[in-house]
Motif scaffolding. Structure first.
Motif, PDB file in Angstrom:
ATOM      1  N   SER A 104       0.228   5.536 -13.203  1.00 33.63           N
ATOM      2  CA  SER A 104      -0.569   4.668 -12.326  1.00 33.63           C
ATOM      3  C   SER A 104      -1.886   4.265 -12.978  1.00 33.63           C
ATOM      4  CB  SER A 104      -0.839   5.371 -10.999  1.00 33.63           C
ATOM      5  OG  SER A 104      -1.505   6.590 -11.220  1.00 33.63           O
ATOM      6  N   SER A 105      -2.416   5.135 -13.830  1.00 34.15           N
ATOM      7  CA  SER A 105      -3.701   4.812 -14.455  1.00 34.15           C
ATOM      8  C   SER A 105      -3.574   3.701 -15.500  1.00 34.15           C
ATOM      9  CB  SER A 105      -4.317   6.070 -15.089  1.00 34.15           C
ATOM     10  OG  SER A 105      -3.479   6.552 -16.114  1.00 34.15           O
ATOM     11  N   LEU A 106      -2.332   3.382 -15.886  1.00 34.78           N
ATOM     12  CA  LEU A 106      -2.140   2.309 -16.885  1.00 34.78           C
ATOM     13  C   LEU A 106      -2.009   0.931 -16.237  1.00 34.78           C
ATOM     14  CD1 LEU A 106       0.405   4.086 -19.264  1.00 34.78           C
ATOM     15  CD2 LEU A 106      -2.045   3.798 -19.604  1.00 34.78           C
ATOM     16  N   VAL A 107      -1.859   0.931 -14.903  1.00 35.69           N
ATOM     17  CA  VAL A 107      -1.596  -0.349 -14.231  1.00 35.69           C
ATOM     18  C   VAL A 107      -2.785  -1.295 -14.349  1.00 35.69           C
ATOM     19  CG1 VAL A 107      -1.091  -1.452 -12.018  1.00 35.69           C
ATOM     20  CG2 VAL A 107       0.057   0.680 -12.636  1.00 35.69           C
ATOM     21  N   LEU A 108      -3.964  -0.833 -13.943  1.00 35.14           N
ATOM     22  CA  LEU A 108      -5.130  -1.730 -13.938  1.00 35.14           C
ATOM     23  C   LEU A 108      -5.495  -2.242 -15.339  1.00 35.14           C
ATOM     24  CD1 LEU A 108      -7.562  -0.322 -11.210  1.00 35.14           C
ATOM     25  CD2 LEU A 108      -6.062  -2.301 -11.123  1.00 35.14           C
ATOM     26  N   PRO A 109      -5.573  -1.376 -16.343  1.00 36.35           N
ATOM     27  CA  PRO A 109      -5.902  -1.920 -17.666  1.00 36.35           C
ATOM     28  C   PRO A 109      -4.867  -2.914 -18.168  1.00 36.35           C
ATOM     29  CG  PRO A 109      -5.482   0.463 -17.799  1.00 36.35           C
ATOM     30  CD  PRO A 109      -5.559   0.099 -16.358  1.00 36.35           C
ATOM     31  N   SER A 110      -3.577  -2.639 -17.876  1.00 34.98           N
ATOM     32  CA  SER A 110      -2.535  -3.571 -18.335  1.00 34.98           C
ATOM     33  C   SER A 110      -2.682  -4.911 -17.628  1.00 34.98           C
ATOM     34  CB  SER A 110      -1.142  -3.002 -18.056  1.00 34.98           C
ATOM     35  OG  SER A 110      -1.038  -1.721 -18.612  1.00 34.98           O
ATOM     36  N   VAL A 111      -2.948  -4.859 -16.325  1.00 37.46           N
ATOM     37  CA  VAL A 111      -3.094  -6.104 -15.571  1.00 37.46           C
ATOM     38  C   VAL A 111      -4.324  -6.871 -16.071  1.00 37.46           C
ATOM     39  CG1 VAL A 111      -3.647  -7.049 -13.283  1.00 37.46           C
ATOM     40  CG2 VAL A 111      -1.895  -5.280 -13.524  1.00 37.46           C
ATOM     41  N   ALA A 112      -5.427  -6.149 -16.291  1.00 38.33           N
ATOM     42  CA  ALA A 112      -6.648  -6.826 -16.759  1.00 38.33           C
ATOM     43  C   ALA A 112      -6.411  -7.472 -18.121  1.00 38.33           C
ATOM     44  CB  ALA A 112      -7.796  -5.823 -16.842  1.00 38.33           C
ATOM     45  N   LEU A 113      -5.733  -6.728 -18.979  1.00 38.53           N
ATOM     46  CA  LEU A 113      -5.452  -7.267 -20.316  1.00 38.53           C
ATOM     47  C   LEU A 113      -4.501  -8.459 -20.223  1.00 38.53           C
ATOM     48  CD1 LEU A 113      -6.275  -6.541 -23.184  1.00 38.53           C
ATOM     49  CD2 LEU A 113      -4.257  -5.101 -23.365  1.00 38.53           C
ATOM     50  N   GLY A 114      -3.464  -8.301 -19.407  1.00 36.75           N
ATOM     51  CA  GLY A 114      -2.479  -9.372 -19.230  1.00 36.75           C
ATOM     52  C   GLY A 114      -3.121 -10.629 -18.672  1.00 36.75           C
ATOM     53  N   CYS A 115      -4.026 -10.442 -17.705  1.00 34.67           N
ATOM     54  CA  CYS A 115      -4.710 -11.605 -17.104  1.00 34.67           C
ATOM     55  C   CYS A 115      -5.577 -12.320 -18.142  1.00 34.67           C
ATOM     56  CB  CYS A 115      -5.572 -11.165 -15.927  1.00 34.67           C
ATOM     57  SG  CYS A 115      -4.576 -10.743 -14.490  1.00 34.67           S
ATOM     58  N   ALA A 116      -6.128 -11.555 -19.053  1.00 33.89           N
ATOM     59  CA  ALA A 116      -6.970 -12.175 -20.082  1.00 33.89           C
ATOM     60  C   ALA A 116      -6.139 -12.991 -21.069  1.00 33.89           C
ATOM     61  CB  ALA A 116      -7.752 -11.096 -20.823  1.00 33.89           C
ATOM     62  N   LEU A 117      -4.891 -12.552 -21.273  1.00 35.73           N
ATOM     63  CA  LEU A 117      -4.046 -13.231 -22.257  1.00 35.73           C
ATOM     64  C   LEU A 117      -3.221 -14.362 -21.649  1.00 35.73           C
ATOM     65  CD1 LEU A 117      -2.619 -10.075 -24.060  1.00 35.73           C
ATOM     66  CD2 LEU A 117      -4.521 -11.502 -24.791  1.00 35.73           C
ATOM     67  N   ALA A 118      -2.976 -14.266 -20.349  1.00 33.58           N
ATOM     68  CA  ALA A 118      -2.034 -15.187 -19.702  1.00 33.58           C
ATOM     69  C   ALA A 118      -2.447 -16.663 -19.791  1.00 33.58           C
ATOM     70  CB  ALA A 118      -1.821 -14.764 -18.248  1.00 33.58           C
ATOM     71  N   PRO A 119      -3.722 -17.018 -19.604  1.00 31.18           N
ATOM     72  CA  PRO A 119      -4.047 -18.448 -19.587  1.00 31.18           C
ATOM     73  C   PRO A 119      -3.623 -19.181 -20.854  1.00 31.18           C
ATOM     74  CG  PRO A 119      -5.907 -17.170 -18.798  1.00 31.18           C
ATOM     75  CD  PRO A 119      -4.904 -16.197 -19.319  1.00 31.18           C
ATOM     76  N   PRO A 175       0.814  -1.218   0.000  1.00 36.23           N
ATOM     77  CA  PRO A 175       0.000   0.000   0.000  1.00 36.23           C
ATOM     78  C   PRO A 175       0.843   1.261   0.000  1.00 36.23           C
ATOM     79  CG  PRO A 175      -0.795  -1.565   1.646  1.00 36.23           C
ATOM     80  CD  PRO A 175       0.493  -2.098   1.124  1.00 36.23           C
ATOM     81  N   ALA A 176       1.993   1.203   0.749  1.00 34.44           N
ATOM     82  CA  ALA A 176       2.850   2.384   0.796  1.00 34.44           C
ATOM     83  C   ALA A 176       3.443   2.681  -0.574  1.00 34.44           C
ATOM     84  CB  ALA A 176       3.966   2.151   1.809  1.00 34.44           C
ATOM     85  N   LEU A 177       3.840   1.611  -1.283  1.00 32.83           N
ATOM     86  CA  LEU A 177       4.408   1.808  -2.613  1.00 32.83           C
ATOM     87  C   LEU A 177       3.372   2.359  -3.584  1.00 32.83           C
ATOM     88  CD1 LEU A 177       6.542  -1.429  -2.990  1.00 32.83           C
ATOM     89  CD2 LEU A 177       7.385   0.919  -2.938  1.00 32.83           C
ATOM     90  N   THR A 178       2.198   1.729  -3.555  1.00 35.25           N
ATOM     91  CA  THR A 178       1.191   2.151  -4.531  1.00 35.25           C
ATOM     92  C   THR A 178       0.634   3.524  -4.194  1.00 35.25           C
ATOM     93  OG1 THR A 178      -0.476   0.956  -3.287  1.00 35.25           O
ATOM     94  CG2 THR A 178       0.456  -0.149  -5.201  1.00 35.25           C
ATOM     95  N   SER A 179       0.758   3.937  -2.908  1.00 36.05           N
ATOM     96  CA  SER A 179       0.213   5.247  -2.560  1.00 36.05           C
ATOM     97  C   SER A 179       0.926   6.349  -3.334  1.00 36.05           C
ATOM     98  CB  SER A 179       0.347   5.489  -1.055  1.00 36.05           C
ATOM     99  OG  SER A 179       1.710   5.610  -0.720  1.00 36.05           O
ATOM    100  N   ARG A 180       2.167   6.059  -3.790  1.00 35.65           N
ATOM    101  CA  ARG A 180       2.861   7.056  -4.617  1.00 35.65           C
ATOM    102  C   ARG A 180       2.081   7.350  -5.888  1.00 35.65           C
ATOM    103  NH1 ARG A 180       8.317   5.257  -6.301  1.00 35.65           N
ATOM    104  NH2 ARG A 180       8.295   7.295  -7.268  1.00 35.65           N
ATOM    105  N   PHE A 181       1.328   6.338  -6.336  1.00 30.97           N
ATOM    106  CA  PHE A 181       0.618   6.493  -7.602  1.00 30.97           C
ATOM    107  C   PHE A 181      -0.835   6.914  -7.419  1.00 30.97           C
ATOM    108  CE2 PHE A 181       3.913   3.250  -8.421  1.00 30.97           C
ATOM    109  CZ  PHE A 181       4.672   3.994  -9.293  1.00 30.97           C
TER     110      PHE A 181
END
Lengths: 513, 317
Positions: free
Chosen positions: B178-193, A17-23
């Motif tokens: 930071s806003s790119l993290v969730l979409p990348s993870v969601a996309l990656g999870c869809a492709l990973a299997p 949480p501390a790391l991600t709080s930066r973002f």
């Protein structure tokens, strides 16, 4: 080894949480008012996206409308009409565009000349002459008396732009206008950054910086409101609004607005030509049940075409639309429709049935139509639901193939619903509503209304028009529309108002709590 | 010299595919129900404000009243010289509409592919190395579960937990890292299997191959066998999977863009299809076809570098 690994994992987990709080996105200290709505700013032309400029306070038309329906001068400080009832003069304020240039009558004329043939409302004004009479006076002469003209000038296509907003071909390229906010940055079609315009002619916004974010998906708008990433999130799905309220993360404001969901019919067909059939269909509908169970907003149940908010166009004395299955059956029997072997009524070899087109652009309409299908079945009227792209509707009206359809239609493209009533019910070529509806009394009343300047004389005309629509039911209103917004607790509760005319988000009045 | 012929062949193939895609896009748009001019006018002016005059105006101005074949030939002729025209809805140059969105799509798509590799690589190697073990079965179950969850649902879940509940990451947007993290993870999870299964089979087949067993029998260490002998053949199916991965990326992107409010090429395509914006749809169609052709060509080249059998076959050919 495994203990050490577990400890490392625990430490890493604790540090996450501390790391991600930066973002984390900036929130409490962020001085920008973040407004979220579904509409993308995908064109610099006010004919197409002027409503966004008006709503966020960047663009202004000559005339505006307050939430109570009163017209107010925006760029026009006042207006007059000559005794001939044809010549209007709009006196401009001494004000400036966002690029510092003074607003002149020639700029206004240039804008109106460019857009008036392309904008639905403005194109309905019978213009004989449009010119700058002097530096600050715009003259509009009509061919026939046209009393609602100032209301028509609220049309967002008529946002007045600076000469520097256009390219060499006269096409708008930049939103350089006159509103309390001026655009500082555009990021694609999704984000508009704006700041308070220091030379604005009126009161300055309480919050000096605003960011408009277009978010197409309703669930994402709701999530942003819940996560504190939006100070105001407009147009939420009913379920999402309820979830936000339950979570307590934001307040939800609701308002019933003049956009009825209704069934339109082809009155040239024998099923619908008889007004008794239309009344019977209306009596079969459980509007309260639909508003409660499907729309999650009981006040949405329509009792007449337009809601009480439009005081002049809502007549509390009219008998409300209601459900009475027994009376519906009696009316159908009186009209000569007799039950067939399968329970569906018939008359002279004609079954009481219709295909109902349901456009796909409003997710609640198919569900509402399914509920109505069961209710119609109870009185012997069979409908088949046909999901279609919404463009199939006007096409079906035009080529005569329309039997019936469900649609949601706004009656405040201009503040006076006459702007929609005229093309819908008093025209030989309706685009959206019931073809074949011709009521000479109604047409005469609409024409007189347009030509009447005396407010006292217009009131009974409005009542006559509304009563005729309630009696003849060329369309069967089912529910009104709910306009809503989730408002962050960062904002002072009393500073946020919803505009039933959807012309403004009232951002300049908002202030921090 | 050996590369010139396959490159030319690939270019010719790409051109033919682009032409076929453009033709299909055009035919599909014409075959869709509803009045084309009305859809364009509604997207341009808003459905509430339409009248017959506006629709006819659009029909005439956009040339939609011309014979369909003339419209097609005109656009194709112009496109062949690089002029793909202006959007019927926004009147902006089509390339200006597409370029910034393509950037977003490629960025998030690339990040999503990296996430998929980061997830599927170790999981596939572990499952392949310990084939038939509990770990293998557990990873297979996890992959099946992940593959069964639509990316729309997965994205919404990630938003609900990580953004709305925990406030660790933003819900939407693409303007911050930071806003790119969730979409990348969601996309990656869809492709990973799918990718993890390919890696697993590659590793398992390579480890079971006679040359690997021979090396082990000669006393070469397990790690040396894995890295120096088994890894290269195991790469072949992974590389061959790249075009499929690219296709899945493109397919999965519409849902991801919608959930995370990314202004990418997927939603532009959907919007343009709904609005019957012919030049935009056709240009995106061609672009996607060319991109896939490029990925396929690159995959072929990479396979030739990795797999000596292909080089030998090409040499014989």
């Amino acid at each position: 080894m495994s203990l050490s690994l577990t400890r490392r994992l625990l430490l890493a987990g604790a540090a996450l949480p501390a790391l991600t709080s930066r973002f984390r996105p900036a929130r409490a200290a962020d001085p920008v008012l973040r407004v979220v709505a579904p509409w993308e700013y995908d064109s610099p032309d006010p004919i197409e996206t002027g409503y966004i400029l008006c709503r966020i306070g960047v663009g202004e038309t000559l005339v505006g409308v307050r939430p109570d329906g009163q017209l107010v001068g925006l760029l026009a400080e006042s207006w007059t009409i000559d005794p001939d009832h044809l010549t209007w003069r709009f006196r401009l304020r001494a004000c400036r565009f966002h690029d510092g240039a003074a607003v002149t009558a020639a700029d206004v004329v240039k804008t109106l000349e460019r857009v008036r043939s392309k904008a639905e409302s403005l194109s309905a004004i019978p213009v004989a002459e449009l010119r700058a009479e002097d530096e600050r006076t715009v003259l509009i002469r009509t061919t026939t008396p046209f009393a609602p003209l100032p209301g028509y000038l609220t049309d967002y296509a008529g946002v007045i732009l600076a000469p520097s907003a256009y390219d060499a071909d006269g096409r708008p390229q930049r939103p350089i206008a006159t509103g309390p906010y001026r655009v500082t940055a555009l990021q694609g079609s999704r984000t508009i950054d704006a700041e308070a315009f220091p030379d604005y002619w009126g009161a300055h916004p309480a919050i000096p910086r605003v960011r408009y974010i277009a978010v197409v998906l309703g669930d994402t708008r709701a999530s942003m409101a819940q996560a504190g990433e939006a100070d105001v999130a407009f147009t939420l799905l009913p379920q999402a609004a309820q979830a936000i309220e339950r979570a307590g993360s934001a307040r939800v404001l609701r308002l019933t607005i003049p956009r009825p969901r209704m069934m339109t019919m082809n009155l040239q067909l024998p099923q619908f030509a008889d007004v008794r059939v239309r009344r019977a269909l209306s009596l079969a509908i459980d509007r309260a049940g639909i508003a409660e169970a499907i729309l999650h907003h009981p006040p949405s149940a329509a009792t007449q075409l337009l809601p009480p908010l439009l005081a002049g166009w809502y007549d509390p004395a009219l008998p409300p639309l209601h459900r009475d299955v027994g009376e519906a059956k009696r009316l159908l029997a009186e009209a000569g429709w007799q039950p067939g072997a399968d329970g569906v009524l018939g008359k002279d070899g004609q079954r009481l049935q219709a295909n109902v087109l349901v456009p796909s652009n409003r997710p609640e309409l198919p569900v509402m139509t399914q509920a109505m299908q069961a209710e119609f079945r109870d009185i012997g009227f069979a409908i088949e639901i046909r999901p279609v792209p919404f463009s199939a509707l006007p096409a079906a009206v035009r080529d005569g193939s329309l039997q019936a359809a469900m649609l949601a239609r706004t009656y405040v493209n201009v503040p006076d619903p006459i702007g929609t009533i005229l093309p819908d019910f008093a025209s030989d070529h309706p685009v959206w509503t019931s073809p074949g509806f011709v009521d000479p009394g109604l047409r005469a009343a609409v024409q007189r209304y347009i030509e009447t300047f005396d407010e006292a004389a217009r009131t009974p005309l409005r009542k006559q028009i509304v009563a005729t629509l309630q009696d003849q039911l060329p369309v069967i209103p089912v529910s009104w529309f709910e306009h809503n917004a989730a408002v962050s607790t960062r904002l002072a509760a009393d500073s946020v108002t919803l505009d039933p005319f959807e012309q403004s988000y009232m951002l300049p009045a908002m202030r921090w709590a | 010299m050996g590369l010139i012929r396959p490159v030319c062949w690939r270019l010719l193939q790409a051109g033919l595919v682009a032409l076929a895609v453009a033709t299909l896009c055009f035919a599909a748009l014409q075959a869709m129900p509803g009045d084309l001019a009305l859809r364009v006018a509604a997207a341009r002016y808003g459905e509430d404000r339409l009248d017959s005059a506006m629709i006819e105006d659009v029909r005439h101005a956009a040339g939609l009243d011309r014979p369909v074949l003339v419209q097609y030939a005109d656009w194709l002729g112009a496109a062949a010289t690089g002029r793909v025209g202006r959007s019927l809805v926004t009147d902006r140059p089509v390339l200006q509409e597409i370029a910034p969105r393509l950037r977003v799509t490629l960025l998030v798509g690339g990040l999503g592919a990296l996430v998929a590799l980061a997830l599927a690589g170790p999981a596939g190697v572990a499952a392949g190395r310990w084939q038939g073990s509990r770990l293998d079965r557990a990873l297979a179950s996890a992959a099946a579960l992940l593959a069964a969850v639509p990316s729309f649902v997965l994205g919404s879940l990630l938003v609900a937990v990580l953004a709305v509940r925990l406030h660790w990451l933003p819900v939407a947007g693409s303007d911050t890292a930071s806003s790119l993290v969730l979409p990348s993870v969601a996309l990656g999870c869809a492709l990973a299997p799918g990718l993890s299964r390919v890696v697993r089979h590659g590793v398992a087949a390579s480890l079971a191959a006679p040359y690997t067993r021979f090396a082990r029998m000669r006393g070469v260490s397990r790690w040396r066998v894995a890295l120096a002998i088994a890894a290269r053949p195991a790469l072949v199916p992974m590389l061959a999977y790249a075009p499929v991965l690219a296709m899945q990326l493109l397919e999965g992107f519409v849902a991801i863009e919608l959930v995370f409010n990314l202004d990418g090429i997927g939603l532009l395509l959907v919007r343009s299809l709904l609005a019957r914006d012919i030049p935009v749809v056709m240009t995106i169609g061609i672009l996607v076809a060319l991109l896939l052709a490029a990925v396929t060509a690159a995959t072929d080249m990479a396979l030739r570098l990795v797999d000596p059998r292909l080089r030998a076959a090409a040499g014989r050919g």
